[in-house]
Design a protein around this motif. Structure first.
Motif, PDB file in Angstrom:
ATOM      1  N   ILE A  53       0.853  -1.180   0.000  1.00 32.20           N
ATOM      2  CA  ILE A  53       0.000   0.000   0.000  1.00 32.20           C
ATOM      3  C   ILE A  53       0.893   1.235   0.000  1.00 32.20           C
ATOM      4  N   ALA A  54       0.681   2.088  -0.978  1.00 27.01           N
ATOM      5  CA  ALA A  54       1.361   3.385  -1.002  1.00 27.01           C
ATOM      6  C   ALA A  54       0.340   4.441  -0.595  1.00 27.01           C
ATOM      7  N   TYR A  55       0.801   5.430   0.127  1.00 30.29           N
ATOM      8  CA  TYR A  55      -0.104   6.494   0.549  1.00 30.29           C
ATOM      9  C   TYR A  55       0.599   7.840   0.398  1.00 30.29           C
ATOM     10  N   GLY A  56      -0.217   8.881   0.266  1.00 30.13           N
ATOM     11  CA  GLY A  56       0.326  10.221   0.089  1.00 30.13           C
ATOM     12  C   GLY A  56      -0.804  11.199  -0.167  1.00 30.13           C
ATOM     13  N   GLY A  57      -0.441  12.433  -0.504  1.00 28.45           N
ATOM     14  CA  GLY A  57      -1.452  13.440  -0.790  1.00 28.45           C
ATOM     15  C   GLY A  57      -1.928  14.200   0.424  1.00 28.45           C
ATOM     16  N   GLY A  58      -1.360  13.915   1.589  1.00 32.11           N
ATOM     17  CA  GLY A  58      -1.753  14.602   2.818  1.00 32.11           C
ATOM     18  C   GLY A  58      -0.931  14.081   3.972  1.00 32.11           C
ATOM     19  N   ARG A  59      -1.039  14.755   5.108  1.00 31.25           N
ATOM     20  CA  ARG A  59      -0.291  14.323   6.293  1.00 31.25           C
ATOM     21  C   ARG A  59      -0.829  13.002   6.815  1.00 31.25           C
ATOM     22  N   MET A  60       0.098  12.101   7.136  1.00 28.49           N
ATOM     23  CA  MET A  60      -0.270  10.829   7.751  1.00 28.49           C
ATOM     24  C   MET A  60       0.022  10.921   9.246  1.00 28.49           C
ATOM     25  N   PRO A  61      -1.011  10.981  10.103  1.00 25.96           N
ATOM     26  CA  PRO A  61      -0.765  11.012  11.544  1.00 25.96           C
ATOM     27  C   PRO A  61       0.005   9.767  11.981  1.00 25.96           C
ATOM     28  N   PRO A  62       1.079   9.919  12.768  1.00 34.16           N
ATOM     29  CA  PRO A  62       1.854   8.752  13.212  1.00 34.16           C
ATOM     30  C   PRO A  62       1.003   7.692  13.901  1.00 34.16           C
ATOM     31  N   GLU A  63      -0.016   8.147  14.656  1.00 34.85           N
ATOM     32  CA  GLU A  63      -0.866   7.181  15.354  1.00 34.85           C
ATOM     33  C   GLU A  63      -1.610   6.282  14.371  1.00 34.85           C
ATOM     34  N   LEU A  64      -2.023   6.838  13.231  1.00 34.71           N
ATOM     35  CA  LEU A  64      -2.756   6.049  12.244  1.00 34.71           C
ATOM     36  C   LEU A  64      -1.845   5.030  11.575  1.00 34.71           C
ATOM     37  N   ILE A  65      -0.661   5.429  11.149  1.00 34.30           N
ATOM     38  CA  ILE A  65       0.215   4.474  10.463  1.00 34.30           C
ATOM     39  C   ILE A  65       0.696   3.386  11.427  1.00 34.30           C
ATOM     40  N   GLU A  66       0.878   3.735  12.703  1.00 35.10           N
ATOM     41  CA  GLU A  66       1.250   2.709  13.679  1.00 35.10           C
ATOM     42  C   GLU A  66       0.124   1.686  13.824  1.00 35.10           C
ATOM     43  N   LYS A  67      -1.106   2.154  13.846  1.00 37.63           N
ATOM     44  CA  LYS A  67      -2.260   1.253  13.956  1.00 37.63           C
ATOM     45  C   LYS A  67      -2.353   0.352  12.730  1.00 37.63           C
ATOM     46  N   VAL A  68      -2.144   0.934  11.552  1.00 31.52           N
ATOM     47  CA  VAL A  68      -2.240   0.167  10.308  1.00 31.52           C
ATOM     48  C   VAL A  68      -1.129  -0.890  10.228  1.00 31.52           C
ATOM     49  N   LEU A  69       0.073  -0.502  10.626  1.00 34.11           N
ATOM     50  CA  LEU A  69       1.186  -1.464  10.600  1.00 34.11           C
ATOM     51  C   LEU A  69       0.916  -2.644  11.529  1.00 34.11           C
ATOM     52  N   GLY A  70       0.243  -2.374  12.637  1.00 37.20           N
ATOM     53  CA  GLY A  70      -0.099  -3.464  13.543  1.00 37.20           C
ATOM     54  C   GLY A  70      -1.182  -4.369  12.992  1.00 37.20           C
ATOM     55  N   LEU A  71      -2.157  -3.778  12.248  1.00 40.92           N
ATOM     56  CA  LEU A  71      -3.262  -4.568  11.692  1.00 40.92           C
ATOM     57  C   LEU A  71      -2.851  -5.374  10.463  1.00 40.92           C
ATOM     58  N   LEU A  72      -1.937  -4.825   9.661  1.00 36.39           N
ATOM     59  CA  LEU A  72      -1.509  -5.480   8.419  1.00 36.39           C
ATOM     60  C   LEU A  72       0.010  -5.674   8.436  1.00 36.39           C
ATOM     61  N   PRO A  73       0.498  -6.567   9.282  1.00 33.37           N
ATOM     62  CA  PRO A  73       1.950  -6.723   9.457  1.00 33.37           C
ATOM     63  C   PRO A  73       2.670  -7.281   8.236  1.00 33.37           C
ATOM     64  N   ASP A  74       1.935  -7.945   7.337  1.00 28.95           N
ATOM     65  CA  ASP A  74       2.571  -8.555   6.170  1.00 28.95           C
ATOM     66  C   ASP A  74       2.500  -7.669   4.926  1.00 28.95           C
TER      67      ASP A  74
END
Length: 446
Positions: free
Chosen positions: A260-281
């Motif tokens: 998954i690539a993301y961009g176009g706006g600020r990514m809150p660190p809390e959100l990306i940490e949550k996503v990395l935990g949900l989709l570790p692979d």
């Protein structure tokens, strides 16, 4: 070098391979190139000076993009969400244009154009393509004209030349590097630079593009599962809504989703940490770029994400909030208000230079004498060369002589369980000159 070469190479190499899926219809590279050749004939015979798209994402977008390239005229994707008064002004600025999509609105708001619905345009392009030569016509060298206004003012017509877009593609993508089963799920609107760069990069890699015309989290999850999507690009708001939907119990069938690539706006660190935990692979990439730079100029890659996520070092973990390092083909500097280059750790305005950087508008060029483009984004580089954004250079709130970044305030607010989104702005203050004002959107039930 014309961007139409990207689609032609794919069609010449594997004409029967599926290159695009939209609304259940599957398009081979051969069919897409035939339609693009036909679109070029339509544009040339019409005598238009621009090929405009006023519509959601569909097969009409790549057909018009590559057709305009062959015809030697700029492709102009228009924001269909604009108010009538604003859209009418933009339509007036591109007369005479061949407008594809919303015929009623175009004819009501601006005269002097040729209009066709999406369906009629695609059918006409396919028919004309059967006998079209595919000859490349010379033009101004402008592949796309994208209206961009930043935060205020009349929209500027950003010009992206074939050389800019090809410089980006050739510097970042390997031809035919995707396997036949690879599929990129695309839901960004066609008038965004990511809508254009996604088409170019995935067609060059020969990765099947799966289009979702209008984003909705459950529809995204359903389509990802049905088409076995392996790759996706999202803006942070979309990713947040998908994660919320998954949290509500949506069926999770994303085992094939590798990146998954993301961009176009600020990514809150809390959100990306949550996503990395949900989709570790899943591999995550943060892509930072602008319309005027032909898309991405800096990347935080999958290894950077994992290293930061698993690190106990605060400096390393903080890189989850960065946009990574500049591409090898890009030069990047941080400068102060006097134009002096700043050392690591000091914030200023981001300047970039490289073949993919246009910095050119229909009105004038924004490049300085040495080819540097002032992005108007504020940020700093850490000691390891990672780029951190702190908002627009002209968005800084100056409170009592102290510079405050709206983005940093918004990141803190994002940690509150009741707040879904926020925007911090400067408001007039007799005491402080400027004070901090915040607008918030609450989560349901709060």
């Amino acid at each position: 070098m014309n961007i139409a070469l990207i689609l032609q190479m794919a069609a010449d190499t594997m004409p029967d391979r599926i290159g695009l899926v939209c609304d259940g219809k599957r398009w081979s590279y051969g069919e897409l190139f035939t339609a693009a050749k036909g679109a070029a004939e339509l544009f040339v015979n019409n005598g238009c000076q621009h090929a405009a798209l006023l519509d959601e994402s569909s097969e009409a977008a790549p057909i018009a993009l590559f057709g305009a390239a062959l015809a030697g005229i700029p492709y102009v994707p228009l924001n269909y969400r604009l108010a009538d008064a604003d859209l009418g002004k933009l339509l007036d600025r591109i007369k005479p244009a061949y407008v594809i999509g919303d015929v009623e609105r175009t004819e009501r708001l601006s005269q002097g154009h040729s209009c066709n619905t999406r369906k009629a345009f695609v059918e006409a392009a396919l028919a004309a393509g059967e006998t079209a030569s595919g000859e490349e016509r010379e033009g101004e060298g402008i592949a796309a004209q994208i209206f961009t206004s930043g935060t205020t003012g009349t929209p500027k017509a950003a010009l992206l030349r074939h050389a800019n877009l090809m410089g980006y593609i050739l510097g970042t993508v390997e031809f035919m590097s995707a396997d036949e089963e690879d599929a990129q799920l695309v839901c960004v609107p066609p008038y965004h630079i990511a809508g254009i760069s996604t088409l170019l990069s995935n067609f060059y890699a020969m990765r099947r593009i799966v289009m979702l015309p209008a984003f909705e989290p459950q529809a995204w999850l359903t389509l990802a599962a049905e088409e076995n999507a392996t790759n996706a690009f999202l803006v942070p708001t979309m990713l947040a809504r998908i994660i919320d939907r998954m949290g509500e119990g949506a069926a999770l069938q994303l085992s094939n989703l590798r990146a998954i690539a993301y961009g176009g706006g600020r990514m809150p660190p809390e959100l990306i940490e949550k996503v990395l935990g949900l989709l570790p692979d899943t591999n995550f990439t943060n892509a930072y770029g602008l319309t005027e730079t032909s898309s991405t100029i800096a990347l935080l890659g999958p290894d950077d994400h994992r290293q930061a996520f698993n690190s106990d070092d605060p400096k390393v973990r903080a890189r989850l909030g960065s946009v990574g390092k500049p591409l090898p083909t890009i030069e990047l500097e941080i400068r102060d208000e006097d134009g002096q280059v700043l050392p690591a750790g000091e914030a200023g305005e981001i300047y970039v230079r490289g073949e993919q950087v246009s910095g050119e508008y229909r009105e004038k060029s924004a490049l300085d004498a040495d080819g540097w483009f002032p992005t108007r984004d504020a940020g700093y580089l850490d000691e390891a060369g990672y780029l951190f954004l702190s908002g627009r250079a002209d968005d800084v709130i100056v409170r009592g002589g102290e510079n405050i970044s709206p983005g940093e305030i918004e990141d803190v607010l994002a940690t509150h369980p009741a707040i879904a989104d926020s925007a911090a702005v400067g408001i007039p203050s007799v005491e402080w000159g400027e004070a901090v004002g915040v607008a918030i959107a609450l989560r349901p039930g709060h």
